[in-house]
Write an enzyme that holds these catalytic residues in place. Structure first.
Site, PDB file in Angstrom:
ATOM      1  N   GLU A  96       0.682  -1.217  -0.030  1.00 40.42           N
ATOM      2  CA  GLU A  96      -0.090   0.157   0.101  1.00 40.42           C
ATOM      3  C   GLU A  96       0.783   1.306   0.084  1.00 40.42           C
ATOM      4  O   GLU A  96       0.370   2.130   0.238  1.00 40.42           O
ATOM      5  CB  GLU A  96      -0.955   0.009   1.306  1.00 40.42           C
ATOM      6  CG  GLU A  96      -1.885  -1.027   1.364  1.00 40.42           C
ATOM      7  CD  GLU A  96      -2.870  -1.159   2.402  1.00 40.42           C
ATOM      8  OE1 GLU A  96      -2.807  -0.381   3.414  1.00 40.42           O
ATOM      9  OE2 GLU A  96      -3.549  -1.949   2.436  1.00 40.42           O
ATOM     10  N   THR A 192       0.100   1.268  10.334  1.00 39.35           N
ATOM     11  CA  THR A 192       0.003   1.054   9.185  1.00 39.35           C
ATOM     12  C   THR A 192       0.443   2.473   8.302  1.00 39.35           C
ATOM     13  O   THR A 192       0.699   2.260   6.958  1.00 39.35           O
ATOM     14  CB  THR A 192      -1.176   0.364   8.335  1.00 39.35           C
ATOM     15  OG1 THR A 192      -2.242   1.103   8.939  1.00 39.35           O
ATOM     16  CG2 THR A 192      -1.295  -0.931   9.035  1.00 39.35           C
ATOM     17  N   GLY A 208      -5.916  -0.064  15.557  1.00 40.25           N
ATOM     18  CA  GLY A 208      -6.569  -1.224  16.498  1.00 40.25           C
ATOM     19  C   GLY A 208      -7.835  -0.838  17.128  1.00 40.25           C
ATOM     20  O   GLY A 208      -8.462  -1.826  17.778  1.00 40.25           O
ATOM     21  N   THR A 267      -8.875   5.913  16.250  1.00 46.33           N
ATOM     22  CA  THR A 267      -7.544   5.742  15.893  1.00 46.33           C
ATOM     23  C   THR A 267      -7.165   6.710  14.778  1.00 46.33           C
ATOM     24  O   THR A 267      -7.880   6.799  13.975  1.00 46.33           O
ATOM     25  CB  THR A 267      -7.062   4.406  15.465  1.00 46.33           C
ATOM     26  OG1 THR A 267      -7.994   3.615  14.714  1.00 46.33           O
ATOM     27  CG2 THR A 267      -7.104   3.511  16.988  1.00 46.33           C
ATOM     28  N   ASP A 332     -18.499   1.609  11.760  1.00 48.50           N
ATOM     29  CA  ASP A 332     -16.957   1.675  11.195  1.00 48.50           C
ATOM     30  C   ASP A 332     -16.773   2.667  10.083  1.00 48.50           C
ATOM     31  O   ASP A 332     -16.236   2.622   9.193  1.00 48.50           O
ATOM     32  CB  ASP A 332     -16.644   0.287  10.697  1.00 48.50           C
ATOM     33  CG  ASP A 332     -15.228   0.103  10.331  1.00 48.50           C
ATOM     34  OD1 ASP A 332     -14.302   1.046  10.938  1.00 48.50           O
ATOM     35  OD2 ASP A 332     -14.735  -0.770   9.597  1.00 48.50           O
ATOM     36  N   LYS A 359     -15.350   7.443   4.786  1.00 46.64           N
ATOM     37  CA  LYS A 359     -16.177   5.959   4.405  1.00 46.64           C
ATOM     38  C   LYS A 359     -17.672   6.233   4.223  1.00 46.64           C
ATOM     39  O   LYS A 359     -18.490   5.378   3.535  1.00 46.64           O
ATOM     40  CB  LYS A 359     -15.908   5.247   5.584  1.00 46.64           C
ATOM     41  CG  LYS A 359     -14.605   4.276   5.470  1.00 46.64           C
ATOM     42  CD  LYS A 359     -14.956   3.011   6.600  1.00 46.64           C
ATOM     43  CE  LYS A 359     -13.427   2.364   6.595  1.00 46.64           C
ATOM     44  NZ  LYS A 359     -13.442   1.493   7.655  1.00 46.64           N
ATOM     45  N   ASN A 421     -12.191   3.979   0.785  1.00 47.47           N
ATOM     46  CA  ASN A 421     -11.120   3.734   1.716  1.00 47.47           C
ATOM     47  C   ASN A 421      -9.757   4.415   1.922  1.00 47.47           C
ATOM     48  O   ASN A 421      -9.888   5.620   1.766  1.00 47.47           O
ATOM     49  CB  ASN A 421     -11.005   2.099   1.802  1.00 47.47           C
ATOM     50  CG  ASN A 421     -10.842   1.695   3.306  1.00 47.47           C
ATOM     51  OD1 ASN A 421      -9.718   1.847   3.954  1.00 47.47           O
ATOM     52  ND2 ASN A 421     -11.759   0.624   3.776  1.00 47.47           N
ATOM     53  N   CYS A 638     -12.456 -15.799  11.755  1.00 50.30           N
ATOM     54  CA  CYS A 638     -11.412 -16.189  10.576  1.00 50.30           C
ATOM     55  C   CYS A 638     -11.825 -15.474   9.085  1.00 50.30           C
ATOM     56  O   CYS A 638     -10.721 -15.430   8.365  1.00 50.30           O
ATOM     57  CB  CYS A 638     -11.485 -17.785  10.474  1.00 50.30           C
ATOM     58  SG  CYS A 638     -11.802 -18.608  12.045  1.00 50.30           S
ATOM     59  N   HIS A 642      -8.850 -15.371   6.124  1.00 53.14           N
ATOM     60  CA  HIS A 642      -9.150 -16.476   5.360  1.00 53.14           C
ATOM     61  C   HIS A 642     -10.142 -16.494   4.211  1.00 53.14           C
ATOM     62  O   HIS A 642     -10.182 -17.565   3.586  1.00 53.14           O
ATOM     63  CB  HIS A 642      -8.938 -18.021   6.278  1.00 53.14           C
ATOM     64  CG  HIS A 642      -7.651 -18.016   7.031  1.00 53.14           C
ATOM     65  ND1 HIS A 642      -6.530 -18.526   6.251  1.00 53.14           N
ATOM     66  CD2 HIS A 642      -7.383 -17.630   8.264  1.00 53.14           C
ATOM     67  CE1 HIS A 642      -5.614 -18.565   7.286  1.00 53.14           C
ATOM     68  NE2 HIS A 642      -5.894 -18.011   8.503  1.00 53.14           N
TER      69      HIS A 642
HETATM   70 CA    CA Z   1     -12.053   0.431  11.373  1.00 50.07          CA
END
Ligand code: CA
Length: 717
Positions: A96, A192, A208, A267, A332, A359, A421, A638, A642
């Site tokens: 990225e 990041t 986080g 964050t 979110d 977003k 995003n 997961c 995945h």
């Molecule tokens: Ca988020």
């Protein structure tokens, strides 16, 4: 047409998972000295004046317009753009990073924060540095082992690492100047984002908020890494006192005991911008933690400074103003998306504005001196709010948007993946347009019943099973058929589209615009393309062999203009995306690709996977209830890495074909004892019990035996 049969409408934020790469060298490695390194210093004037020969800060300049005045590559000759050199970043995980170029040297970060310094003319390696990221801390990363790049100042290179460190390196040889920890390691913080630097202060935030942290950003001295100030974005427990008047004010907009259920979130994981004249530093603040406001702040309230743009004094971290895009955030809906400063004429007046397409799907034009809302309009279809009220500056929410008791689950636009995003947009003063990597990615939100905050696990307070249902079981098919992505040219004065170019799906790359009348963008379907900035006509494209999510840059050396992009398919969407890799690109090779007019280089041939499907694991006998338990736990623990239906993107192991599924004991050591923690697979011992781990195994085996395998190698064109 693109085939999105395997598209999983996904998740903002996802756990890291096992990774096959092992890169252990901690010493800077210097390969050659072909480049004459000067003592050229980077300071404020370098960044403010923005020598177009380089790309000296993340957004090109402090205004973060990502627009270059270079025009040697233009509409007339872009068809002759060719690859000049490529550099293999040695990774198959997401890339990225925005490369930084100064004085003929390119600095770029790869997966797991490995920094590479390259000769910007030839791609020859000068040095690389591996900070040996602590992968157990890194396992808290929501969204792939990614990094968005470095900052430079003086004769040093600065980088934030996934395990929460800020490191200063000698720009000439990669030697460590200093290395400081910026986080509480007992909390699931990660980094990041790219640092920014103003007047000898290096700014870095963290992520986080999917797992549960209290957001903040910090300023460190470039000289020695000393902490200069820290600005918290949400209040702590009022009983402990407030760090500032801003926190006291913010606390009045909260209710309950948010500090006990995940820290509140907020964050500062990506965007910043700086106005040298106003001397204001702007930061973009993220979502609530947990997402679900009913858990975080049961009595409601705006919950400042979640989902806000906050203006600070860079010298002290003092609060100046804020604008909250999503009061009472519960979806979110971060406001961490790219922010651009520009001076534009609106209603006959010259306005100093800051612009953001967060977003939540609305494009905001805000007075950057005062925080006053000038205008807002939705840039993609949204159904969580009808509009932004210009009297109050607040969105007018629709009935079903706040999920919970008494509300029918609704297919909501946008979802946590966002209408936009982290992928950077650009602003061309020439056309007056903002170029947005926009998308439509719906989601179905619902309460997590019997939620209990679990340290170290995902704590969104929502149940992903509403949205991540296997295809045949309902909602998912509808969601995936709705997902779209486009390059959108947006007129910020008229608040309406000028043109758009429809892509095959969401999660396309960041954007660069140039005075050559061009807009460059990489795509999920493995191309870098150039568009006419005025009309949106596609004028050129190049097959990159892997999806491109990072943003391109441009620079000029010896009178030659270069266009560069770091390629490598990855990030949160990809991990949960499940099984579709771009056509001809079954292997993800992270690279730096550099182009010039007349460039004749060719990409090394990517080795394509052409393997027969592995044998399916033998079904194990379990009852429906156990299978449902496994499906639910998979969806909430997961799927982020995945993939939906146990179909991985290929960036992390595909559980359908994993030998661990056939051995209950081995499976248990991985999930509950952290047997693969050093490779990035989190230890879920404190999150899952034995029965649930075994139920997940049964679910994965059932998925592996279902009739969907033919889709695995399906390309999407
Ligand atoms: Ca988020």
């Amino acid at each position: 047409m693109h085939d999105f049969r395997k598209l999983s409408v996904l998740l903002c934020a996802l756990l890291l998972a096992a990774c096959s790469e092992t890169q252990q060298n901690t010493e800077a490695e210097s390969e050659q000295e072909a480049v004459e390194l000067t003592d050229s210093l980077v300071d404020a004037s370098t960044i403010i004046e923005a020598d177009p020969g380089g790309w000296v800060t993340h957004g090109g300049t402090y205004s973060e317009q990502r627009h270059s005045p270079l025009q040697k590559v233009n509409k007339e000759n872009v068809a002759d753009l060719g690859l000049q050199w490529s550099y293999d970043l040695g990774t198959s995980r997401g890339i990225e990073a925005t490369p930084i170029v100064h004085d003929g040297i390119m600095y770029v970060t790869s997966t797991w924060n490995i920094v590479h310094a390259l000769d910007a003319r030839s791609g020859a390696k000068i040095w690389s540095y591996d900070p040996a990221v602590d992968k157990e801390q890194a396992a808290y990363g929501c969204c792939d082992a990614v990094n968005r790049g470095v900052a430079i100042w003086g004769d040093s290179v600065f980088t934030g690492t996934l395990d929460g460190r800020l490191i200063s390196l000698n720009a000439k040889n990669g030697a460590v100047n200093w290395d400081v920890n910026t986080i509480d390691k007992s909390q699931p913080y990660t980094i990041t984002g790219a640092p920014r630097i103003v007047d000898g202060k290096v700014f870095i935030g963290n992520g986080g908020a999917e797992l549960g942290v209290r957001g903040y950003m910090s300023a460190y001295s470039v000289a020695d890494g000393a902490l200069l100030w820290r600005f918290h974005t949400v209040p702590g427990n009022p009983a402990d006192g407030f760090e500032s008047d801003a926190m006291k004010m913010a606390a009045e907009t909260w209710d309950g005991e948010w500090w006990n259920v995940g820290g509140g979130g907020g964050t500062v994981w990506d965007s910043m911008a700086y106005d040298p004249e106003l001397d204001l530093l702007y930061i973009g603040v993220g979502n609530g933690s947990p997402w679900n406001q009913k858990i975080r702040s049961p009595g409601g309230g705006d919950n400042l400074f979640l989902s806000s743009i906050v203006a600070l004094r860079p010298d002290t971290g003092e609060y100046v103003w804020h604008y909250q895009t999503t009061p009472g955030e519960t979806w979110d809906y971060t406001a961490t998306q790219h922010m651009i400063l520009a001076d534009i004429e609106i209603d006959g007046a010259d306005r100093q504005v800051i612009m953001q397409a967060p977003k939540n799907g609305f494009f905001y034009v805000i007075d950057r001196a005062t925080g006053e809302l000038i205008s807002a309009n939705n840039f993609v279809p949204v159904n969580w709010a009808t509009h932004v009220d210009m009297e109050t500056g607040r969105p007018v929410e629709t009935d079903g948007a706040r999920y919970g008791p008494g509300k029918e689950p609704m297919v909501q636009l946008p979802g946590p993946l966002g209408a936009h995003n982290w992928h950077p947009m650009s602003y061309s003063p020439q056309t007056g347009l903002v170029y947005i990597p926009a998308q439509e990615a719906p989601w179905v939100y619902g309460d997590k019943k019997d939620f209990a905050y679990t340290p170290g696990a995902w704590n969104t307070g929502t149940d992903f099973i509403y949205a991540v249902l296997p295809t045949e079981r309902g909602m998912f098919a509808a969601l995936k058929s709705m997902a779209k992505g486009r390059l959108l040219a947006w007129d910020p004065v008229a608040q309406k589209p000028a043109w758009s170019f429809e892509h095959g799906g969401p999660w396309n790359g960041g954007v660069l615009s140039t005075a050559g009348g061009l807009v460059f963008q990489g795509t999920a379907d493995a191309h870098l393309a150039a568009y006419d900035a005025a009309s949106g006509e596609r004028l050129w494209r190049f097959f990159t062999e892997t999806g491109v999510v990072a943003a391109p840059i441009t620079y000029e050396l010896d009178g030659e203009q270069y266009v560069a992009v770091a390629s490598g398919w990855g990030g949160s969407f990809v991990l949960g995306f499940g099984g579709v890799l771009p056509s001809g690109s079954a292997v993800n090779v992270g690279r730096v690709l550099v182009f010039k007019v007349g460039g004749q280089a060719e990409l090394p041939q990517t080795e394509l996977k052409d393997e027969p499907l592995p044998t399916k694991p033998a079904m194990i006998e379990v009852d429906e209830e156990t299978l449902a338990l496994g499906a639910n736990a998979y969806a909430n623990t997961c799927v982020g890495c995945h993939g939906d239906q146990a179909f991985s993107s290929g960036l992390v192991p595909n559980l359908r074909f994993s030998s661990y599924t056939t051995n209950a004991e081995a499976w248990k050591t991985v999930l509950l004892e952290g047997a693969l923690a050093k490779r990035g697979m989190p230890n879920f011992g404190s999150v899952l019990d034995e029965a649930t781990a075994e139920a997940i195994r049964a679910f994965v085996i059932a998925e592996a035996n279902s009739e969907r395998d033919e889709a695995f190698y399906k390309s999407f064109d």
